[in-house]
Design a protein around this motif. Sequence first.
Motif, PDB file in Angstrom:
ATOM      1  N   ILE A   1      -5.169   7.754   7.136  1.00 61.87           N
ATOM      2  CA  ILE A   1      -4.906   7.237   8.487  1.00 61.87           C
ATOM      3  C   ILE A   1      -4.585   8.387   9.437  1.00 61.87           C
ATOM      4  CG2 ILE A   1      -3.271   5.887   9.862  1.00 61.87           C
ATOM      5  CD1 ILE A   1      -3.055   4.016   7.371  1.00 61.87           C
ATOM      6  N   THR A   2      -3.729   9.288   8.995  1.00 62.32           N
ATOM      7  CA  THR A   2      -3.352  10.426   9.838  1.00 62.32           C
ATOM      8  C   THR A   2      -4.560  11.294  10.149  1.00 62.32           C
ATOM      9  OG1 THR A   2      -1.102  10.456   8.931  1.00 62.32           O
ATOM     10  CG2 THR A   2      -1.891  12.486   9.968  1.00 62.32           C
ATOM     11  N   ALA A   3      -5.368  11.570   9.143  1.00 56.56           N
ATOM     12  CA  ALA A   3      -6.560  12.403   9.354  1.00 56.56           C
ATOM     13  C   ALA A   3      -7.569  11.681  10.239  1.00 56.56           C
ATOM     14  CB  ALA A   3      -7.189  12.756   8.011  1.00 56.56           C
ATOM     15  N   GLY A   4      -7.763  10.367  10.009  1.00 60.86           N
ATOM     16  CA  GLY A   4      -8.728   9.607  10.798  1.00 60.86           C
ATOM     17  C   GLY A   4      -8.324   9.445  12.243  1.00 60.86           C
ATOM     18  N   ALA A   5      -7.008   9.408  12.498  1.00 63.28           N
ATOM     19  CA  ALA A   5      -6.525   9.248  13.868  1.00 63.28           C
ATOM     20  C   ALA A   5      -6.464  10.572  14.621  1.00 63.28           C
ATOM     21  CB  ALA A   5      -5.139   8.598  13.855  1.00 63.28           C
ATOM     22  N   ASN A   6      -6.608  11.684  13.896  1.00 64.56           N
ATOM     23  CA  ASN A   6      -6.504  13.011  14.527  1.00 64.56           C
ATOM     24  C   ASN A   6      -7.617  13.932  14.037  1.00 64.56           C
ATOM     25  OD1 ASN A   6      -3.558  12.940  15.858  1.00 64.56           O
ATOM     26  ND2 ASN A   6      -3.459  11.956  13.858  1.00 64.56           N
ATOM     27  N   PRO A   7      -8.897  13.538  14.233  1.00 62.96           N
ATOM     28  CA  PRO A   7      -9.989  14.385  13.722  1.00 62.96           C
ATOM     29  C   PRO A   7     -10.003  15.776  14.331  1.00 62.96           C
ATOM     30  CG  PRO A   7     -10.818  12.721  15.237  1.00 62.96           C
ATOM     31  CD  PRO A   7      -9.388  12.376  14.964  1.00 62.96           C
TER      32      PRO A   7
ATOM     33  N   ALA B   1      -2.090   7.958  -0.211  1.00 60.33           N
ATOM     34  CA  ALA B   1      -3.479   8.271   0.159  1.00 60.33           C
ATOM     35  C   ALA B   1      -3.854   7.555   1.445  1.00 60.33           C
ATOM     36  CB  ALA B   1      -4.425   7.862  -0.974  1.00 60.33           C
ATOM     37  N   ALA B   2      -3.437   6.286   1.564  1.00 55.12           N
ATOM     38  CA  ALA B   2      -3.735   5.529   2.781  1.00 55.12           C
ATOM     39  C   ALA B   2      -3.138   6.199   4.005  1.00 55.12           C
ATOM     40  CB  ALA B   2      -3.215   4.102   2.641  1.00 55.12           C
TER      41      ALA B   2
ATOM     42  N   ALA C   1      -9.454  -0.232   8.792  1.00 56.16           N
ATOM     43  CA  ALA C   1      -9.230  -1.311   7.817  1.00 56.16           C
ATOM     44  C   ALA C   1      -8.097  -0.929   6.866  1.00 56.16           C
ATOM     45  CB  ALA C   1     -10.518  -1.586   7.034  1.00 56.16           C
ATOM     46  N   ILE C   2      -8.078   0.329   6.448  1.00 56.05           N
ATOM     47  CA  ILE C   2      -6.993   0.813   5.597  1.00 56.05           C
ATOM     48  C   ILE C   2      -5.669   0.751   6.351  1.00 56.05           C
ATOM     49  CG2 ILE C   2      -6.075   2.851   4.400  1.00 56.05           C
ATOM     50  CD1 ILE C   2      -8.922   3.665   3.761  1.00 56.05           C
ATOM     51  N   ARG C   3      -5.697   1.091   7.638  1.00 58.32           N
ATOM     52  CA  ARG C   3      -4.484   1.049   8.448  1.00 58.32           C
ATOM     53  C   ARG C   3      -3.908  -0.371   8.485  1.00 58.32           C
ATOM     54  NH1 ARG C   3      -2.876   4.159  12.927  1.00 58.32           N
ATOM     55  NH2 ARG C   3      -4.971   5.001  13.171  1.00 58.32           N
ATOM     56  N   ALA C   4      -4.783  -1.372   8.660  1.00 67.16           N
ATOM     57  CA  ALA C   4      -4.321  -2.764   8.729  1.00 67.16           C
ATOM     58  C   ALA C   4      -3.646  -3.176   7.425  1.00 67.16           C
ATOM     59  CB  ALA C   4      -5.500  -3.680   9.036  1.00 67.16           C
ATOM     60  N   LEU C   5      -4.278  -2.845   6.291  1.00 64.38           N
ATOM     61  CA  LEU C   5      -3.697  -3.193   4.993  1.00 64.38           C
ATOM     62  C   LEU C   5      -2.403  -2.431   4.747  1.00 64.38           C
ATOM     63  CD1 LEU C   5      -6.949  -3.219   2.821  1.00 64.38           C
ATOM     64  CD2 LEU C   5      -5.617  -5.211   3.511  1.00 64.38           C
ATOM     65  N   HIS C   6      -2.394  -1.165   5.126  1.00 66.11           N
ATOM     66  CA  HIS C   6      -1.206  -0.332   4.908  1.00 66.11           C
ATOM     67  C   HIS C   6      -0.029  -0.843   5.731  1.00 66.11           C
ATOM     68  CE1 HIS C   6       1.060   3.222   3.853  1.00 66.11           C
ATOM     69  NE2 HIS C   6       1.194   3.571   5.113  1.00 66.11           N
ATOM     70  N   THR C   7      -0.304  -1.255   6.961  1.00 63.06           N
ATOM     71  CA  THR C   7       0.754  -1.802   7.814  1.00 63.06           C
ATOM     72  C   THR C   7       1.325  -3.078   7.224  1.00 63.06           C
ATOM     73  OG1 THR C   7      -0.272  -0.842   9.792  1.00 63.06           O
ATOM     74  CG2 THR C   7       1.285  -2.655  10.130  1.00 63.06           C
ATOM     75  N   ALA C   8       0.428  -3.952   6.724  1.00 64.62           N
ATOM     76  CA  ALA C   8       0.884  -5.210   6.124  1.00 64.62           C
ATOM     77  C   ALA C   8       1.706  -4.950   4.861  1.00 64.62           C
ATOM     78  CB  ALA C   8      -0.317  -6.095   5.791  1.00 64.62           C
ATOM     79  N   ARG C   9       1.264  -3.994   4.040  1.00 62.47           N
ATOM     80  CA  ARG C   9       2.012  -3.697   2.817  1.00 62.47           C
ATOM     81  C   ARG C   9       3.372  -3.084   3.138  1.00 62.47           C
ATOM     82  NH1 ARG C   9       3.437   0.453  -0.197  1.00 62.47           N
ATOM     83  NH2 ARG C   9       3.734   0.100  -2.454  1.00 62.47           N
ATOM     84  N   ARG C  10       3.393  -2.196   4.114  1.00 65.77           N
ATOM     85  CA  ARG C  10       4.654  -1.539   4.470  1.00 65.77           C
ATOM     86  C   ARG C  10       5.684  -2.558   4.958  1.00 65.77           C
ATOM     87  NH1 ARG C  10       3.693   3.079   8.545  1.00 65.77           N
ATOM     88  NH2 ARG C  10       3.188   1.273   9.835  1.00 65.77           N
ATOM     89  N   SER C  11       5.229  -3.541   5.742  1.00 65.26           N
ATOM     90  CA  SER C  11       6.164  -4.560   6.225  1.00 65.26           C
ATOM     91  C   SER C  11       6.630  -5.452   5.081  1.00 65.26           C
ATOM     92  CB  SER C  11       5.513  -5.404   7.326  1.00 65.26           C
ATOM     93  OG  SER C  11       4.424  -6.154   6.817  1.00 65.26           O
TER      94      SER C  11
END
Length: 402
Positions: free
Chosen positions: A246-252, A241-242, A129-139
């Motif tokens: 995201i990086t930590a969650g995608a690479n546990p 932080a997002a 969910a954080i990834r989705a928001l972060h992607t939208a904000r970055r764009s």
Amino acid sequence: MTVTATATTVIGGADTHADTIHVAAVDEIGRELGDREFPTTPDGYRAALAFLSTFGTLRMVGIEGTSSYGAGLARAAHAAGVEVREVTRPDRAQRRMRGKSDPLDAYQAARAVLSGRADAAAKNEHIEAIRALHTARRSAVKARTAAMNQVHHMLITAPAALREKYRPLKDKPLVEALAACRPAHHRDPTIRAVSSALKVLAQRHQFLTRQANELEQHIKKLATIANPHLLSLRGVGPATAAQLLITAGANPDRLRNEASFAALCGAAPVPASSGKTTRHRLSRGGDRAANHALHTIAVVRMSCDPRTRAYVTTQRGNGRSTAEILRRLKRALAREIFHSLTRNQAAPHLADLRPTRQAKNITLTAAADAMNTYITKIVRTEQGTYPDHDLAHRYRTWLNTA
């Protein structure tokens, strides 16, 4: 091919695509039990899990792409009480030897779980969910920057009347002035057209700024829930932080130790020695978005954190370049953030500051003067919107003795 199941425990594997998933089952010694294709719909996910369960007790499912095409199946498996493991794509050498097809990939996913090669848990939906928001904000930020660049470039070639009118204005005042301008008042058709284009770009910039700010607030709420301590670190904002979450969650599997996390973020020192010169350089590997987040935090600390500034001064005195100092800072930050991500620490408490100040009838002006800072910084720290936790510690000590 379907084999009658004799084992009571089944391991599933799934090869995922946009419209279909192909699942396969193996027993505890890796024998193939059966495979079948299903659509990527809620009914299809349930049917796929039911199919795997026909061979025995479904204990675990290995899914390729739990944060993309496999997200729906992973959710369905979690809801059914089945453990999910993230499976990485097979290496090219193995594919060259065994070939590639959906059934082969599905069986490979199941055997990866069985052998223990796929031991990483599925991606955290909260992080997604954080990834989705972060992607939208970055764009939104990227488009806003593009709009501002277009405004500046357009003003360079604009008619002299417009160029001279807006030349003294910079950034926010320029955007506000252009957004409020009235192109129809100009008689010259060229000036009217250029003014209209500038007005649209300025209004677009304002819209994207509002969007980015709203998304940042959403990100901050979710990031605070995911890891409240991370946002309490000096220089760590919602966006950085997002990205780190995201990086930590995608690479546990890369959070085994701080050195592994530093390598993941591209902050591990790489030898670059030659002859009599012994030195290290920045790594060009790892997750570059995470590396950029560490870089941003380091730059912020270099500008406003007293301890970091003292460290930079000492290092410059030792003859180290800015790039070398940044490399050292980013490695230290990777260590600090690793501990924050893995130790489930609580955020420093701030709720007592405002009541304590009010109980002692201390004004914000007096508090700001005593702390040698701005009133807005005191307010943000008390409210927890953009707190300075080092300031909070000094502020609390002062309030208790005032």
